[in-house]
Scaffold this motif. Structure first.
Motif, short mmCIF file in Angstrom:
data_model
loop_
_atom_site.label_atom_id
_atom_site.label_comp_id
_atom_site.label_asym_id
_atom_site.label_seq_id
_atom_site.Cartn_x
_atom_site.Cartn_y
_atom_site.Cartn_z
N LEU A 51 0.84 -1.21 0.00
CA LEU A 51 0.00 0.00 0.00
C LEU A 51 0.86 1.25 0.00
N ARG A 52 1.96 1.20 0.71
CA ARG A 52 2.82 2.37 0.83
C ARG A 52 3.71 2.57 -0.39
N ASP A 53 4.18 1.48 -0.99
CA ASP A 53 5.24 1.58 -2.00
C ASP A 53 4.79 1.27 -3.42
N SER A 54 3.53 0.88 -3.63
CA SER A 54 3.08 0.52 -4.97
C SER A 54 1.79 1.25 -5.31
N ASP A 55 1.39 1.13 -6.57
CA ASP A 55 0.13 1.73 -7.04
C ASP A 55 -0.99 0.70 -7.16
N MET A 56 -0.80 -0.48 -6.59
CA MET A 56 -1.81 -1.52 -6.67
C MET A 56 -3.07 -1.09 -5.94
N SER A 104 -12.37 -10.18 3.88
CA SER A 104 -11.55 -10.74 4.96
C SER A 104 -10.27 -9.93 5.14
N PHE A 105 -9.70 -9.44 4.03
CA PHE A 105 -8.51 -8.60 4.12
C PHE A 105 -8.82 -7.31 4.86
N ALA A 106 -9.94 -6.66 4.54
CA ALA A 106 -10.30 -5.39 5.17
C ALA A 106 -10.46 -5.56 6.68
N ARG A 107 -11.11 -6.65 7.10
CA ARG A 107 -11.32 -6.87 8.54
C ARG A 107 -10.00 -7.12 9.25
N ALA A 108 -9.17 -7.96 8.64
CA ALA A 108 -7.89 -8.28 9.27
C ALA A 108 -6.97 -7.06 9.32
N PHE A 109 -6.98 -6.25 8.25
CA PHE A 109 -6.10 -5.09 8.19
C PHE A 109 -6.52 -4.05 9.25
N ARG A 110 -7.81 -3.81 9.36
CA ARG A 110 -8.28 -2.83 10.35
C ARG A 110 -7.99 -3.31 11.77
N ALA A 111 -8.17 -4.60 12.02
CA ALA A 111 -7.91 -5.14 13.36
C ALA A 111 -6.44 -5.01 13.73
N HIS A 112 -5.54 -5.15 12.74
CA HIS A 112 -4.11 -5.12 13.03
C HIS A 112 -3.57 -3.70 13.10
N PHE A 113 -3.97 -2.83 12.17
CA PHE A 113 -3.40 -1.49 12.08
C PHE A 113 -4.31 -0.39 12.63
N GLY A 114 -5.56 -0.73 12.95
CA GLY A 114 -6.45 0.27 13.51
C GLY A 114 -7.00 1.25 12.51
N ALA A 115 -6.86 0.97 11.23
CA ALA A 115 -7.37 1.84 10.16
C ALA A 115 -7.62 1.00 8.93
N CYS A 116 -8.51 1.46 8.06
CA CYS A 116 -8.76 0.73 6.83
C CYS A 116 -7.57 0.93 5.88
N ALA A 117 -7.50 0.08 4.87
CA ALA A 117 -6.36 0.10 3.96
C ALA A 117 -6.25 1.45 3.24
N THR A 118 -7.36 2.02 2.81
CA THR A 118 -7.32 3.29 2.10
C THR A 118 -6.80 4.41 2.98
N ALA A 119 -7.29 4.46 4.24
CA ALA A 119 -6.81 5.49 5.16
C ALA A 119 -5.34 5.31 5.47
N TYR A 120 -4.91 4.06 5.59
CA TYR A 120 -3.49 3.79 5.85
C TYR A 120 -2.63 4.30 4.70
N ARG A 121 -3.06 4.04 3.47
CA ARG A 121 -2.30 4.52 2.30
C ARG A 121 -2.26 6.04 2.27
N ASP A 122 -3.36 6.68 2.56
CA ASP A 122 -3.39 8.16 2.54
C ASP A 122 -2.45 8.73 3.58
N SER A 123 -2.44 8.14 4.78
CA SER A 123 -1.57 8.66 5.84
C SER A 123 -0.11 8.37 5.54
N ALA A 124 0.16 7.24 4.91
CA ALA A 124 1.55 6.88 4.58
C ALA A 124 2.11 7.78 3.49
#
Length: 277
Positions: free
Chosen positions: A236-241, A257-277
């Motif tokens: 998410l941080r280093d690619s355009d995928m 399943s990825f969205a649930r696991a990612f939010r549980a581990h990082f405390g944010a959804c994948a899109t928000a994580y990419r934006d903050s990164a």
């Protein structure tokens, strides 16, 4: 007898069985090296990056990374356009050069500081300079191996957590567990079964699961899931995928399943994580 080889500018080196002793190898600028079975290896990435393909999986070495692979790994390494990677190939009897009272090298990988890398390079060059000197012995390898063992002190500190009645048995178990952990790190694109890891480590399913939990403080399933989520975060941080592609590349069956696991581990959804990164 120890020898030194360097490959450069897109050339490929196929290393033959070593016999007694070892070989120092350097690769640079799109060149590659392929190692046979029965050869343990240690590597230091000096500049740029290098790709590693081994029984344990696929890895990317960056400047300052080190890696130790056991004798059945049969790795292939390729440097990138600006990459320089140096290593030592060890025959099965060479690690004994450390001595009975010394801590052995364990399979694994990590990072070293700039000063530690300078020391490693100096010791690696010293091996090459001594290669043609009369009366040289395998003790020429000892300073570099001891330096790498010192870098592995965090791994070696886990020996006392391993099951076994003797120190030798505990070290053997830790080496097997380290191979399995590397396998998890090298296969973050899929879910790895515990039975597959136990077979790789040559341990029973129950013994492997219990020892892994005792040494690393998490189950093999939890470790694999965490490593796959960390891979997803890097993508998410280093690619355009897109998020769905990241989920598939990290071994998740569906985006939900990825969205649930990612939010549980990082405390944010994948899109928000990419934006903050």
């Amino acid at each position: 007898m120890h020898s030194v080889q360097w490959v450069d500018r897109g050339l490929q080196l196929n290393v033959r069985p070593l016999g007694e002793g070892g070989r120092s190898i350097g690769i640079s600028r799109m060149s590659s090296v392929q190692l046979p079975s029965g050869v343990s290896t240690l590597w230091v990435q000096v500049r740029g990056t290098a790709g590693v393909s081994a029984r344990e999986g696929q890895f990317r070495l960056r400047r300052g990374d080190w890696m130790v692979l056991e004798r059945d790994s049969r790795p292939t390494l390729q440097a990138d356009r600006n990459g320089i990677c140096v290593g030592v190939c060890l025959s099965s009897d060479t690690p004994g050069a450390l001595g009975k009272g010394d801590t052995p090298l364990f399979p694994g990988r990590g990072r070293m500081s700039g000063s530690d890398m300078q020391i490693a390079m100096r010791l690696w060059r010293r091996i090459g300079q001594a290669a043609d000197a009369p009366g040289r012995t395998r003790d020429d390898l000892r300073p570099l191996l001891l330096h790498m063992a010192d870098l592995q002190r965090g791994i070696a500190a886990q020996v006392h957590l391993c099951p076994g009645r003797s120190l030798g048995r505990k070290r053997h178990v830790l080496a097997r567990l380290q191979c399995a952990r590397l396998f998890l790190e090298g296969h973050t694109d899929r879910v790895v079964r515990i039975g597959e890891l136990a077979e790789l480590a040559s341990l029973s399913y129950w013994y492997f699961s219990k020892a892994f939990q005792a040494v690393y403080g998490e189950s093999p399933q939890a470790c694999g899931a965490r490593l796959r989520l960390e891979r997803a975060a890097n993508l998410l941080r280093d690619s355009d995928m897109i998020v769905g592609e990241v989920a598939a590349a990290s071994g998740f069956e569906n985006a939900g399943s990825f969205a649930r696991a990612f939010r549980a581990h990082f405390g944010a959804c994948a899109t928000a994580y990419r934006d903050s990164a």
